[in-house]
Write a protein that holds these residues in place. Structure first.
Motif, PDB file in Angstrom:
ATOM      1  N   ARG A  84       0.846  -1.219   0.000  1.00 52.56           N
ATOM      2  CA  ARG A  84       0.000   0.000   0.000  1.00 52.56           C
ATOM      3  C   ARG A  84       0.873   1.259   0.000  1.00 52.56           C
ATOM      4  O   ARG A  84       0.876   2.005  -0.961  1.00 52.56           O
ATOM      5  N   THR A  87       3.240   1.552  -2.904  1.00 56.44           N
ATOM      6  CA  THR A  87       2.543   1.976  -4.129  1.00 56.44           C
ATOM      7  C   THR A  87       2.269   3.472  -4.074  1.00 56.44           C
ATOM      8  O   THR A  87       2.462   4.197  -5.057  1.00 56.44           O
ATOM      9  N   GLY A 125      -3.520  -0.796  -2.614  1.00 52.90           N
ATOM     10  CA  GLY A 125      -2.607  -0.337  -3.669  1.00 52.90           C
ATOM     11  C   GLY A 125      -3.363  -0.066  -4.966  1.00 52.90           C
ATOM     12  O   GLY A 125      -3.148   0.938  -5.640  1.00 52.90           O
TER      13      GLY A 125
END
Ligand code: NAP
Length: 284
Positions: A84, A87, A125
């Motif tokens: 997450r 990204t 993400g």
């Protein structure tokens, strides 16, 4: 195009970098250990958990995010940091530096009702990429096989004994896709505008249970159903089947099905029969 492949030194990344290079692009593979060389490809140091990635991303037309933490890694917060937040850091740097195309690797199962730390962080993400100002494409493959993958050594280890204990009798269904087939589709996503804004679910030509994949390697194997939950077996399989839940929730494990719900091969001009199957690969 000038293309940065984050995670380009990994299993899928190496094949993608070489395809992009053959198609005439200027490719850089990035990872925490740039000394992991990829034949004929320049490498650079990158840790996506660093908040400011602008120096590494600047000057590229496209960024591919293949950074991976294997799905079994604990603690759960590592998945959040890499899949997450990592990204987010790559997307922010891409927006700041004017990157034209962002290709995000997710995984089949992220929007299933089987919840794992890996799936939750992969799903977050995806959201970050969709909400960005970038031209993006998202890929969700099933298990990927090929030279250098982790899945086949795992299968060989399982099939080494004649009696193979598998949680739930190995009924988990997967749709293995050959890394070269997948990488060609990733390269198309980098190059062609028609893929912008799409999320593709991709699997190989055959749907197989885990037990059937063992029998491909050892046709006389006897599958011994292990009652689930069996935490140790779950943890072992989680190392190789993306998103496989670790833990005590038998119900969750039995519902995980790593197969495509829609067939997105046509978007790349492929039909199932064009793809290499796991059994054909094993016979060569
Ligand atoms: N293989 C499969 O069956 C499969 C199935 C579905 C989805 N996927 C997804 O496909 C993508 C690629 O998977 P793969 O099998 O090629 O993985 P892999 O072989 O484990 O490669 C992972 C790559 O990420 C890099 N990396 C790890 N942590 C990093 C960090 N903090 N910052 C920068 N780079 C980092 C690694 O290099 P360093 O360790 O040197 O940093 C390596 O280049 C992942 O998103 C994975 O979730 C894979």
């Amino acid at each position: 195009m000038k293309i940065l492949v984050a995670g380009g030194t990994g299993f899928i990344g190496r094949v993608l970098c070489q395809i992009l290079d053959r198609r005439g692009h200027d490719v850089t593979a990035a990872g925490r250990s740039p000394s992991r060389s990829v034949a004929g490809i320049q490498t650079t140091a990158l840790d996506v958990t660093d908040a400011d990635l602008t120096d590494t991303v600047a000057g590229h037309d496209a960024v591919v995010n293949l950074v991976a933490l294997p799905s079994h890694v604990q603690p759960a917060r590592s998945h959040d940091a890499v899949h997450r937040q990592g990204t987010q850091n790559l997307v922010s740097a891409s927006e700041t530096t004017g990157v034209d195309r962002f290709v995000q690797m997710s995984a089949l199962g992220v929007d299933s009702d089987v919840e794992t730390a890996y799936f939750a962080a992969k799903r977050a993400g995806e959201r970050i990429v969709r909400d960005s100002d970038l031209d993006w494409v998202i890929y969700r493959p099933s298990v990927v096989f090929g030279d250098g993958c982790a899945f086949l050594p795992f299968l060989r280890k399982l099939a080494a004994a004649r009696v193979v204990p598998l949680p739930g009798g190995g009924g988990l269904r997967i749709q293995p896709i050959w890394v070269d087939d997948l990488a060609a589709m990733l390269a198309d996503g980098v190059e062609a505008d028609r893929h912008t804004g799409e999320t593709y679910e991709l699997g190989g030509p055959d749907v197989l249970t885990l037990a059937e994949t063992v029998l491909l390697l050892r046709p006389n194997a006897v599958i011994l159903p292990l009652p689930m939950p069996v935490a140790a077996a779950g943890a072992m399989i989680a190392e190789y089947i993306p998103g496989f839940p670790i833990g005590r929730d038998q119900y969750r494990v039995q519902r995980l099905d790593n197969t495509v719900s829609s067939d997105d091969l046509a978007a790349f001009g492929f039909e199932k029969r064009d793809l290499r199957s796991l059994s054909a690969y094993l016979q060569t």
